[in-house]
Design an enzyme around this catalytic site. Sequence first.
Site, PDB file in Angstrom:
ATOM      1  N   GLU A   1       2.611 -19.290   0.382  1.00 38.06           N
ATOM      2  CA  GLU A   1       1.779 -18.090   0.316  1.00 38.06           C
ATOM      3  C   GLU A   1       0.701 -18.171  -0.750  1.00 38.06           C
ATOM      4  O   GLU A   1      -0.446 -17.786  -0.506  1.00 38.06           O
ATOM      5  CB  GLU A   1       2.653 -16.861   0.034  1.00 38.06           C
ATOM      6  CG  GLU A   1       3.447 -16.352   1.210  1.00 38.06           C
ATOM      7  CD  GLU A   1       4.258 -15.123   0.841  1.00 38.06           C
ATOM      8  OE1 GLU A   1       4.214 -14.142   1.589  1.00 38.06           O
ATOM      9  OE2 GLU A   1       4.926 -15.149  -0.223  1.00 38.06           O
TER      10      GLU A   1
ATOM     11  N   TRP B   1      -9.153  -5.915   6.692  1.00 39.96           N
ATOM     12  CA  TRP B   1      -8.533  -7.214   6.948  1.00 39.96           C
ATOM     13  C   TRP B   1      -8.817  -7.537   8.400  1.00 39.96           C
ATOM     14  O   TRP B   1      -8.373  -6.835   9.301  1.00 39.96           O
ATOM     15  CB  TRP B   1      -7.035  -7.139   6.671  1.00 39.96           C
ATOM     16  CG  TRP B   1      -6.334  -8.459   6.603  1.00 39.96           C
ATOM     17  CD1 TRP B   1      -6.234  -9.287   5.531  1.00 39.96           C
ATOM     18  CD2 TRP B   1      -5.593  -9.090   7.659  1.00 39.96           C
ATOM     19  NE1 TRP B   1      -5.482 -10.399   5.839  1.00 39.96           N
ATOM     20  CE2 TRP B   1      -5.081 -10.298   7.144  1.00 39.96           C
ATOM     21  CE3 TRP B   1      -5.319  -8.763   8.983  1.00 39.96           C
ATOM     22  CZ2 TRP B   1      -4.307 -11.167   7.904  1.00 39.96           C
ATOM     23  CZ3 TRP B   1      -4.549  -9.632   9.744  1.00 39.96           C
ATOM     24  CH2 TRP B   1      -4.056 -10.814   9.207  1.00 39.96           C
TER      25      TRP B   1
ATOM     26  N   CYS C   1      -5.158  -2.680   6.178  1.00 36.25           N
ATOM     27  CA  CYS C   1      -6.412  -2.179   5.626  1.00 36.25           C
ATOM     28  C   CYS C   1      -6.158  -0.993   4.695  1.00 36.25           C
ATOM     29  O   CYS C   1      -5.107  -0.359   4.758  1.00 36.25           O
ATOM     30  CB  CYS C   1      -7.342  -1.743   6.747  1.00 36.25           C
ATOM     31  SG  CYS C   1      -7.611  -3.000   8.002  1.00 36.25           S
TER      32      CYS C   1
ATOM     33  N   LYS D   1       7.213 -18.622  -0.689  1.00 33.64           N
ATOM     34  CA  LYS D   1       6.412 -18.257  -1.858  1.00 33.64           C
ATOM     35  C   LYS D   1       5.395 -19.341  -2.190  1.00 33.64           C
ATOM     36  O   LYS D   1       4.236 -19.067  -2.496  1.00 33.64           O
ATOM     37  CB  LYS D   1       7.330 -18.026  -3.070  1.00 33.64           C
ATOM     38  CG  LYS D   1       8.054 -16.705  -3.057  1.00 33.64           C
ATOM     39  CD  LYS D   1       7.104 -15.546  -3.271  1.00 33.64           C
ATOM     40  CE  LYS D   1       7.698 -14.259  -2.769  1.00 33.64           C
ATOM     41  NZ  LYS D   1       7.687 -14.112  -1.305  1.00 33.64           N
TER      42      LYS D   1
ATOM     43  N   GLU E   1      13.004 -18.699   1.153  1.00 32.32           N
ATOM     44  CA  GLU E   1      12.134 -17.808   0.395  1.00 32.32           C
ATOM     45  C   GLU E   1      11.290 -18.587  -0.614  1.00 32.32           C
ATOM     46  O   GLU E   1      10.103 -18.306  -0.808  1.00 32.32           O
ATOM     47  CB  GLU E   1      12.965 -16.741  -0.312  1.00 32.32           C
ATOM     48  CG  GLU E   1      12.210 -15.865  -1.305  1.00 32.32           C
ATOM     49  CD  GLU E   1      11.125 -15.013  -0.667  1.00 32.32           C
ATOM     50  OE1 GLU E   1      10.365 -14.383  -1.416  1.00 32.32           O
ATOM     51  OE2 GLU E   1      11.019 -14.977   0.582  1.00 32.32           O
TER      52      GLU E   1
ATOM     53  N   ASN F   1      -7.510   1.850  10.222  1.00 32.59           N
ATOM     54  CA  ASN F   1      -6.478   0.840  10.014  1.00 32.59           C
ATOM     55  C   ASN F   1      -5.660   0.768  11.287  1.00 32.59           C
ATOM     56  O   ASN F   1      -5.159   1.779  11.760  1.00 32.59           O
ATOM     57  CB  ASN F   1      -5.585   1.217   8.830  1.00 32.59           C
ATOM     58  CG  ASN F   1      -4.461   0.205   8.624  1.00 32.59           C
ATOM     59  OD1 ASN F   1      -4.535  -0.911   9.122  1.00 32.59           O
ATOM     60  ND2 ASN F   1      -3.436   0.607   7.899  1.00 32.59           N
ATOM     61  N   GLY F   2      -5.515  -0.429  11.865  1.00 29.89           N
ATOM     62  CA  GLY F   2      -4.735  -0.566  13.086  1.00 29.89           C
ATOM     63  C   GLY F   2      -5.497  -1.327  14.147  1.00 29.89           C
ATOM     64  O   GLY F   2      -6.451  -2.051  13.860  1.00 29.89           O
TER      65      GLY F   2
ATOM     66  N   ARG G   1      -3.101  -4.682  -0.741  1.00 31.21           N
ATOM     67  CA  ARG G   1      -2.784  -4.705   0.681  1.00 31.21           C
ATOM     68  C   ARG G   1      -3.437  -5.882   1.398  1.00 31.21           C
ATOM     69  O   ARG G   1      -3.059  -6.223   2.512  1.00 31.21           O
ATOM     70  CB  ARG G   1      -3.223  -3.388   1.336  1.00 31.21           C
ATOM     71  CG  ARG G   1      -2.505  -2.177   0.787  1.00 31.21           C
ATOM     72  CD  ARG G   1      -3.170  -0.893   1.211  1.00 31.21           C
ATOM     73  NE  ARG G   1      -2.964  -0.607   2.619  1.00 31.21           N
ATOM     74  CZ  ARG G   1      -1.985   0.179   3.099  1.00 31.21           C
ATOM     75  NH1 ARG G   1      -1.130   0.735   2.270  1.00 31.21           N
ATOM     76  NH2 ARG G   1      -1.883   0.412   4.387  1.00 31.21           N
TER      77      ARG G   1
ATOM     78  N   HIS H   1      19.441 -34.303   9.938  1.00 27.14           N
ATOM     79  CA  HIS H   1      19.084 -34.076  11.336  1.00 27.14           C
ATOM     80  C   HIS H   1      17.569 -34.039  11.540  1.00 27.14           C
ATOM     81  O   HIS H   1      17.088 -33.435  12.497  1.00 27.14           O
ATOM     82  CB  HIS H   1      19.727 -32.786  11.839  1.00 27.14           C
ATOM     83  CG  HIS H   1      21.219 -32.838  11.880  1.00 27.14           C
ATOM     84  ND1 HIS H   1      21.916 -33.307  12.973  1.00 27.14           N
ATOM     85  CD2 HIS H   1      22.143 -32.529  10.946  1.00 27.14           C
ATOM     86  CE1 HIS H   1      23.215 -33.256  12.721  1.00 27.14           C
ATOM     87  NE2 HIS H   1      23.376 -32.791  11.490  1.00 27.14           N
TER      88      HIS H   1
ATOM     89  N   LYS I   1      -0.564  -7.168   2.270  1.00 25.52           N
ATOM     90  CA  LYS I   1       0.703  -6.727   1.690  1.00 25.52           C
ATOM     91  C   LYS I   1       1.591  -6.069   2.727  1.00 25.52           C
ATOM     92  O   LYS I   1       2.789  -6.318   2.791  1.00 25.52           O
ATOM     93  CB  LYS I   1       0.419  -5.749   0.542  1.00 25.52           C
ATOM     94  CG  LYS I   1       1.678  -5.271  -0.191  1.00 25.52           C
ATOM     95  CD  LYS I   1       2.374  -6.411  -0.901  1.00 25.52           C
ATOM     96  CE  LYS I   1       3.580  -5.950  -1.683  1.00 25.52           C
ATOM     97  NZ  LYS I   1       4.337  -7.073  -2.247  1.00 25.52           N
TER      98      LYS I   1
END
Length: 606
Positions: free
Chosen positions: A486, A74, A2, A483, A479, A98-99, A27, A502, A601
């Site tokens: 996301e 968030w 947040c 991406k 990665e 925030n938290g 964020r 496999h 973020k």
Amino acid sequence: MCGIVGIIGKSKVAPLLVEGLRRLEYRGYDSAGLATLVNGHIDRRRARGKLINLEKLLVEQPMEGVIGLGHTRWATHGIPNETNAHPHATKYAAVVHNGIIENYLDLRAELTAAGHVFESETDTEAVVQLISHYLAEGASPEEATAKMLKRVEGAFALGIIFAGRSDLMIAARRGSPLAIGYGDGEMYLGSDALALAPLTQKISYLADGDWAVLTCDSVSIRDAHGNPVVREVKQTAFSGAMIGKGEHRHFMHKEIYEQPQVIGDTLNTMFNPVSRTFSLPDLPFALSGIDRVTIIACGTSYYAGMVAKYWIEQLARVSVEVDIASEFRYRAPAMPKGGLALFISQSGETADTLAALRYCQAQGQHIISLVNVPESTMARESEVALQTVAGPEIGVASTKAFTTQLTALACLSLVLARARGAIDHATEERLSKVLIEVPARVAEVLAHDERLREIAEDIMDARDVLYLGRGTSYPIALEGALKLKEISYIHAEGYAAGEMKHGPIALIDETVPVIVIAPSDELYDKTASNVQEVVARGGRVIFLSDEKGVARLGARAVSLVLPNVDPFVAPILYAIPVQLLAYHVAVAKGTDVDQPRNLAKSVTVE
């Protein structure tokens, strides 16, 4: 996660609070709100969704007041809606948070029994109701806050204003970062320095457990034990110009294009031009005695750590364990004293990684952190903090932070190998030379942007995409898949190429694009064999290699020719095209590239 902004000013603060929140959009958030004091009473505006919805509301219902708090939320407790949006308020106080307040259910039950009426589903409302309870009993704002802090459990950054007190704001942190800005007859509060950049460059950071009383021209800080303390005021390098998009359509695209510069800047912090070698800051311990390295990180930073495992084990001949921070400390692993624990975090505030750092400290490990924010909690709590010089990264999907992490880790690998006598001078000199050349090679890769946009159009309608790689290319495959997931919302998975038979090979048909990362190295032939297996089953191969590698494969794939580089630096180079490919797919699909759904973020809660 947040975003928090607070101002005690001389004039109307609402527009400045909105501007601060705009700088914190990177964020991640799903609602936003403001609270100010008007004639001593708390006034609020809150809106679900993007910040523009709050701005529209403020046009219809303007806000007065020279003191106020802003917040982007968030959702953790309660769905994203106006009722659950911050600030939360009573007639006594307003709070942004925030938290996570871990014991909020107990507090809520206690306060409800005492007659307090809760409006939201959030954990945060328990904080403002508890403060209000103490204020109603006759406590001063400072006393009510001190009592509240003794009761709440969890991780938090808090900003609080009080009815009738336009001269007072209180801030507190435990686990989540919070910065105080100093102005001329004004004081500011922010989740990070970037939020305050247009207002001031004089910043102090609250330490864990601190709480602070702000007036228009002063701040007094107490630590977790209630003792008065002084925190250093620093000059931050952030400026308003640093978050512009320039000529780029999205921040992510701009940040991809900044990579030649920021990789070079990161190299320059460790490169000795006289000896033509790399070095670290003075260490309080000897690298020559390190015989075990534990690398801990989350998300993209974890993949950077996976690449570093290959480098360190091959060059320095040291055993390396790489672990996901959110899993590491719950295993309670045995750690022989004297080992090196390396923590990677763009923000330096990642909750799981910070908790793992503290566990390793208790286990007698030497601590090095690699962060992009030198004033962060992780940097302050480490024996040595290495910095990536990436500058602010606004796009939620990490790009330049990742490649600068790889760059710094490559330097660290060389320094560790030299300290242990595992490489000779000629090898170190050769690898240092190819590392210094990386910024120029990255610029060459960026020249393929248009070609990657064309390739993206061919895969934008895919439901599933596979990424394959071997050795240091395997983490790049992971990665690349991350991406794509996301920002385009296409399901994608990265695999070690040798693992394809496999299980994953069962997924391959003409509808599944397979993106292969295959520089010409000692593993190329085996990867090429995997490509043949994909082609034989009708798979659509997109092949990333150098000129020699593409020529050997022939016309059996859609190929992109990348610069011919030493295998040591190939992971840094090959990260660029998978970033651009994900970007162009997302643009073609019309998703929110810079602020993808459900993502934040910086993950500052567990």
